[in-house]
Design a protein around this motif. Structure first.
Motif, PDB file in Angstrom:
ATOM      1  N   CYS A 130      16.039  -6.076   4.848  1.00  0.00           N
ATOM      2  CA  CYS A 130      15.172  -6.118   6.042  1.00  0.00           C
ATOM      3  C   CYS A 130      13.755  -5.645   5.783  1.00  0.00           C
ATOM      4  CB  CYS A 130      15.749  -5.244   7.156  1.00  0.00           C
ATOM      5  SG  CYS A 130      17.121  -5.982   7.985  1.00  0.00           S
ATOM      6  N   VAL A 131      13.570  -4.678   4.898  1.00  0.00           N
ATOM      7  CA  VAL A 131      12.212  -4.170   4.704  1.00  0.00           C
ATOM      8  C   VAL A 131      11.417  -4.997   3.686  1.00  0.00           C
ATOM      9  CG1 VAL A 131      12.774  -1.815   5.449  1.00  0.00           C
ATOM     10  CG2 VAL A 131      12.854  -2.384   3.009  1.00  0.00           C
ATOM     11  N   LYS A 132      12.095  -5.898   2.995  1.00  0.00           N
ATOM     12  CA  LYS A 132      11.384  -6.791   2.064  1.00  0.00           C
ATOM     13  C   LYS A 132      10.374  -7.634   2.817  1.00  0.00           C
ATOM     14  CE  LYS A 132      14.563  -7.993  -1.598  1.00  0.00           C
ATOM     15  NZ  LYS A 132      15.715  -8.857  -1.799  1.00  0.00           N
ATOM     16  N   PHE A 133       9.160  -7.730   2.276  1.00  0.00           N
ATOM     17  CA  PHE A 133       8.157  -8.550   2.949  1.00  0.00           C
ATOM     18  C   PHE A 133       7.233  -9.211   1.939  1.00  0.00           C
ATOM     19  CE2 PHE A 133       4.598  -9.806   5.495  1.00  0.00           C
ATOM     20  CZ  PHE A 133       5.151 -10.132   6.721  1.00  0.00           C
ATOM     21  N   PRO A 134       7.635 -10.363   1.396  1.00  0.00           N
ATOM     22  CA  PRO A 134       6.818 -11.029   0.379  1.00  0.00           C
ATOM     23  C   PRO A 134       5.514 -11.595   0.944  1.00  0.00           C
ATOM     24  CG  PRO A 134       8.942 -12.169   0.687  1.00  0.00           C
ATOM     25  CD  PRO A 134       8.872 -11.082   1.708  1.00  0.00           C
ATOM     26  N   GLY A 135       5.409 -11.710   2.255  1.00  0.00           N
ATOM     27  CA  GLY A 135       4.196 -12.251   2.873  1.00  0.00           C
ATOM     28  C   GLY A 135       4.469 -13.602   3.514  1.00  0.00           C
ATOM     29  N   TRP A 136       3.725 -13.899   4.571  1.00  0.00           N
ATOM     30  CA  TRP A 136       3.880 -15.178   5.267  1.00  0.00           C
ATOM     31  C   TRP A 136       2.610 -16.005   5.106  1.00  0.00           C
ATOM     32  CZ3 TRP A 136       5.431 -12.128  10.237  1.00  0.00           C
ATOM     33  CH2 TRP A 136       6.764 -11.711  10.130  1.00  0.00           C
ATOM     34  N   LYS A 137       2.761 -17.303   5.219  1.00  0.00           N
ATOM     35  CA  LYS A 137       1.586 -18.191   5.162  1.00  0.00           C
ATOM     36  C   LYS A 137       0.643 -17.885   6.312  1.00  0.00           C
ATOM     37  CE  LYS A 137       2.739 -22.412   2.736  1.00  0.00           C
ATOM     38  NZ  LYS A 137       3.703 -23.493   2.945  1.00  0.00           N
ATOM     39  N   LYS A 138       1.248 -17.721   7.506  1.00  0.00           N
ATOM     40  CA  LYS A 138       0.439 -17.456   8.686  1.00  0.00           C
ATOM     41  C   LYS A 138       0.755 -16.034   9.169  1.00  0.00           C
ATOM     42  CE  LYS A 138      -0.296 -19.349  13.321  1.00  0.00           C
ATOM     43  NZ  LYS A 138       0.391 -18.276  14.067  1.00  0.00           N
ATOM     44  N   GLU A 139      -0.235 -15.157   9.026  1.00  0.00           N
ATOM     45  CA  GLU A 139      -0.042 -13.770   9.471  1.00  0.00           C
ATOM     46  C   GLU A 139      -1.189 -13.394  10.397  1.00  0.00           C
ATOM     47  OE1 GLU A 139      -0.016 -11.064   6.174  1.00  0.00           O
ATOM     48  OE2 GLU A 139       1.845 -11.847   5.335  1.00  0.00           O
ATOM     49  N   ASN A 140      -0.875 -12.731  11.495  1.00  0.00           N
ATOM     50  CA  ASN A 140      -1.934 -12.182  12.345  1.00  0.00           C
ATOM     51  C   ASN A 140      -2.283 -10.798  11.816  1.00  0.00           C
ATOM     52  OD1 ASN A 140      -1.948 -14.277  14.305  1.00  0.00           O
ATOM     53  ND2 ASN A 140      -0.059 -13.408  15.172  1.00  0.00           N
ATOM     54  N   VAL A 141      -3.164 -10.753  10.838  1.00  0.00           N
ATOM     55  CA  VAL A 141      -3.542  -9.452  10.276  1.00  0.00           C
ATOM     56  C   VAL A 141      -4.531  -8.783  11.228  1.00  0.00           C
ATOM     57  CG1 VAL A 141      -4.568  -8.225   8.326  1.00  0.00           C
ATOM     58  CG2 VAL A 141      -3.156 -10.254   7.920  1.00  0.00           C
ATOM     59  N   MET A 142      -4.160  -7.623  11.746  1.00  0.00           N
ATOM     60  CA  MET A 142      -5.005  -6.944  12.714  1.00  0.00           C
ATOM     61  C   MET A 142      -5.947  -5.969  12.030  1.00  0.00           C
ATOM     62  SD  MET A 142      -3.538  -8.613  14.913  1.00  0.00           S
ATOM     63  CE  MET A 142      -4.470  -8.246  16.356  1.00  0.00           C
ATOM     64  N   GLN A 143      -5.478  -5.388  10.914  1.00  0.00           N
ATOM     65  CA  GLN A 143      -6.290  -4.387  10.220  1.00  0.00           C
ATOM     66  C   GLN A 143      -5.808  -4.242   8.784  1.00  0.00           C
ATOM     67  OE1 GLN A 143      -6.435  -0.964  12.798  1.00  0.00           O
ATOM     68  NE2 GLN A 143      -8.072  -0.027  11.608  1.00  0.00           N
ATOM     69  N   GLU A 144      -6.748  -4.004   7.874  1.00  0.00           N
ATOM     70  CA  GLU A 144      -6.368  -3.809   6.476  1.00  0.00           C
ATOM     71  C   GLU A 144      -6.759  -2.417   6.009  1.00  0.00           C
ATOM     72  OE1 GLU A 144      -5.993  -6.976   3.781  1.00  0.00           O
ATOM     73  OE2 GLU A 144      -7.358  -8.243   4.951  1.00  0.00           O
ATOM     74  N   PHE A 145      -5.934  -1.851   5.137  1.00  0.00           N
ATOM     75  CA  PHE A 145      -6.180  -0.510   4.607  1.00  0.00           C
ATOM     76  C   PHE A 145      -6.037  -0.541   3.089  1.00  0.00           C
ATOM     77  CE2 PHE A 145      -4.199  -0.202   8.787  1.00  0.00           C
ATOM     78  CZ  PHE A 145      -5.088   0.610   9.467  1.00  0.00           C
ATOM     79  N   PHE A 161       3.615  -2.421   9.868  1.00  0.00           N
ATOM     80  CA  PHE A 161       2.760  -1.941   8.787  1.00  0.00           C
ATOM     81  C   PHE A 161       3.388  -2.408   7.487  1.00  0.00           C
ATOM     82  CE2 PHE A 161       0.607   0.626   5.764  1.00  0.00           C
ATOM     83  CZ  PHE A 161      -0.549   1.125   6.348  1.00  0.00           C
ATOM     84  N   ILE A 162       2.662  -3.251   6.742  1.00  0.00           N
ATOM     85  CA  ILE A 162       3.155  -3.792   5.484  1.00  0.00           C
ATOM     86  C   ILE A 162       2.468  -3.041   4.343  1.00  0.00           C
ATOM     87  CG2 ILE A 162       3.505  -5.896   4.118  1.00  0.00           C
ATOM     88  CD1 ILE A 162       4.659  -6.078   6.986  1.00  0.00           C
ATOM     89  N   SER A 163       3.254  -2.442   3.454  1.00  0.00           N
ATOM     90  CA  SER A 163       2.667  -1.672   2.356  1.00  0.00           C
ATOM     91  C   SER A 163       2.198  -2.586   1.240  1.00  0.00           C
ATOM     92  CB  SER A 163       3.694  -0.689   1.796  1.00  0.00           C
ATOM     93  OG  SER A 163       4.686  -1.399   1.071  1.00  0.00           O
ATOM     94  N   SER A 164       1.385  -2.051   0.344  1.00  0.00           N
ATOM     95  CA  SER A 164       0.930  -2.836  -0.803  1.00  0.00           C
ATOM     96  C   SER A 164       2.106  -3.202  -1.708  1.00  0.00           C
ATOM     97  CB  SER A 164      -0.110  -2.080  -1.629  1.00  0.00           C
ATOM     98  OG  SER A 164      -0.727  -1.085  -0.880  1.00  0.00           O
ATOM     99  N   GLU A 165       3.224  -2.478  -1.554  1.00  0.00           N
ATOM    100  CA  GLU A 165       4.430  -2.805  -2.347  1.00  0.00           C
ATOM    101  C   GLU A 165       5.273  -3.896  -1.675  1.00  0.00           C
ATOM    102  OE1 GLU A 165       3.828   0.763  -1.766  1.00  0.00           O
ATOM    103  OE2 GLU A 165       2.642   0.606  -3.608  1.00  0.00           O
ATOM    104  N   LYS A 166       4.675  -4.577  -0.690  1.00  0.00           N
ATOM    105  CA  LYS A 166       5.354  -5.684   0.004  1.00  0.00           C
ATOM    106  C   LYS A 166       6.629  -5.260   0.720  1.00  0.00           C
ATOM    107  CE  LYS A 166       3.385  -9.157  -3.012  1.00  0.00           C
ATOM    108  NZ  LYS A 166       3.574 -10.240  -3.914  1.00  0.00           N
ATOM    109  N   LYS A 167       6.507  -4.147   1.482  1.00  0.00           N
ATOM    110  CA  LYS A 167       7.626  -3.676   2.276  1.00  0.00           C
ATOM    111  C   LYS A 167       7.148  -3.386   3.700  1.00  0.00           C
ATOM    112  CE  LYS A 167      10.671  -2.991  -1.155  1.00  0.00           C
ATOM    113  NZ  LYS A 167       9.971  -2.652  -2.345  1.00  0.00           N
ATOM    114  N   VAL A 168       8.051  -3.600   4.657  1.00  0.00           N
ATOM    115  CA  VAL A 168       7.754  -3.165   6.023  1.00  0.00           C
ATOM    116  C   VAL A 168       8.013  -1.659   6.062  1.00  0.00           C
ATOM    117  CG1 VAL A 168       8.357  -3.372   8.465  1.00  0.00           C
ATOM    118  CG2 VAL A 168       8.549  -5.370   6.973  1.00  0.00           C
ATOM    119  N   VAL A 169       6.957  -0.861   6.162  1.00  0.00           N
ATOM    120  CA  VAL A 169       7.164   0.592   6.132  1.00  0.00           C
ATOM    121  C   VAL A 169       6.936   1.248   7.492  1.00  0.00           C
ATOM    122  CG1 VAL A 169       6.676   0.821   3.664  1.00  0.00           C
ATOM    123  CG2 VAL A 169       4.804   1.040   5.307  1.00  0.00           C
ATOM    124  N   GLY A 170       6.464   0.443   8.466  1.00  0.00           N
ATOM    125  CA  GLY A 170       6.280   1.002   9.797  1.00  0.00           C
ATOM    126  C   GLY A 170       6.413  -0.090  10.834  1.00  0.00           C
TER     127      GLY A 170
END
Ligand code: ACO
Ligand code: ZN
Length: 223
Positions: A49-64, A113-122
C-alpha cells in the motif's frame, strides 16, 4: 489459584513476548503463531500500500526537498481513488477503526505526502463540514443537557462553532514522524481546500482525535 489471578498471569506472559514491527507498526507476540501470521499478512499489505512509483497524472500541490504533496479528489481516476482507499484502510487498522465503519464521505479530498523514496509516508483525508465541537481540556467543565450531549460530554463542549474543513484522518508513517510531515499536510490543506482562498486554523476541526492527534493539533493550532 482463582480464575482472575490466572488471567492476569496469562496477560503478563503475552505482553512479555510483544514486539513492535518498525516497518508496519504492528504490535504482536513472537510467542503466538497466530499473531505472527497476522503480522506477516498485514506487513505485506502495508508494504504494498505505501509503494508509490508515481502516476502519469498527479495533482502536485507542493514540492519539498524530501518529497511532494499530491491531492486526490473524486474527479481523479479510479486507480488514484483506489490508492487512497488502500491507504485509508491501513490508517484505520492502526487507529483501531472497524472495517468500513467510518468510510469516507462524498466530496472528500485526500492529500498524500510522497517521499523521495517513492513511498506514501503521510495521508490526510478531509471533508467539508459546517460545525464542530471544541475538544475540552481536563480542566473544562461540562453539564450535559441531553443524551446526545452526554455521549460527547467526556471530551467536547456542547456548543457548536462554525468550521469549514474537517480532518477525518491524519497519519504519518511511524518511521517518519516528527519531521513536520503532518504540519506540511495541514498547511497545504489550508491553502488548497477551497479554490482561491486560504483557510485559518479556526476553519479546521480534527474529528475524534487520538492522543497523538490531540498533541499534534494542540501544537499546530497554538503556533
Ligand atoms: N507527542 C507530542 N507532540 C507531538 C506528537 C506526539 N506524538 N506529534 C506531534 N507533536 C507536536 C510536536 O510539538 C511537533 O513538533 P516537534 O516535533 O518540533 O516537537 C508538532 O506537533 C508537529 O508535528 P509533526 O512532525 O508535524 O507531526 P507528525 O508528522 O509526526 O505527525 C501524527 C503527527 C499525524 C499525529 C502522527 O503522530 C501519527 O500519524 N500518529 C498515528 C495516527 C494518529 O493517531 N493520527 C491522528 C488521528 S486523529 C484524526 O485523524 C483526526
Ligand atoms: Zn511489520
Amino acid at each position: 489459584k482463582d480464575g482472575k489471578e490466572q488471567m492476569i498471569l496469562d496477560l503478563g506472559q503475552k505482553r512479555f513476548g510483544a514486539t513492535m514491527c518498525s516497518t508496519c507498526g504492528m504490535v504482536y507476540s513472537l510467542a503466538e503463531p497466530e499473531d505472527e501470521s497476522d503480522h506477516i499478512r498485514f506487513h505485506k499489505k502495508f508494504v504494498e500500500c505505501v509503494k508509490f512509483p508515481g502516476w502519469k497524472k498527479e495533482n502536485v500541490m507542493q514540492e519539498f526537498h524530501d518529497g511532494r504533496i499530491i491531492m486526490v479528489t473524486e474527479d481523479d481516476h479510479r486507480y488514484a481513488q483506489r490508492k487512497v482507499e488502500d491507504v485509508r484502510e491501513l490508517v484505520d487498522t492502526e487507529l483501531g477503526f472497524l472495517e468500513g465503519s467510518l468510510a469516507c464521505k462524498e466530496n472528500g479530498k485526500a492529500f498524500l505526502f510522497i517521499s523521495s523514496e517513492k513511498k506514501v509516508v503521510g495521508c490526510c483525508i478531509i471533508e467539508k463540514i459546517t460545525k464542530a465541537y471544541r475538544v475540552l481540556t481536563d480542566t473544562d467543565q461540562v453539564s450535559p443537557d441531553s443524551d446526545e450531549d452526554k455521549k460527547r460530554a467526556w471530551c467536547c463542549s456542547n456548543d457548536a462553532v462554525p468550521a469549514i474543513c474537517g480532518v477525518s484522518r491524519i497519519w504519518v508513517w511511524g518511521k517518519m514522524r516528527r519531521k513536520k510531515i503532518a504540519t506540511r499536510l495541514i498547511d497545504c490543506v489550508k491553502c488548497h481546500f477551497m479554490y482561491g482562498c486560504s483557510l485559518t486554523n479556526d476553519d479546521i476541526a480534527f474529528s475524534d482525535p487520538t492522543p497523538d492527534g490531540k498533541m499534534f493539533a494542540t501544537k499546530y493550532t497554538s503556533t
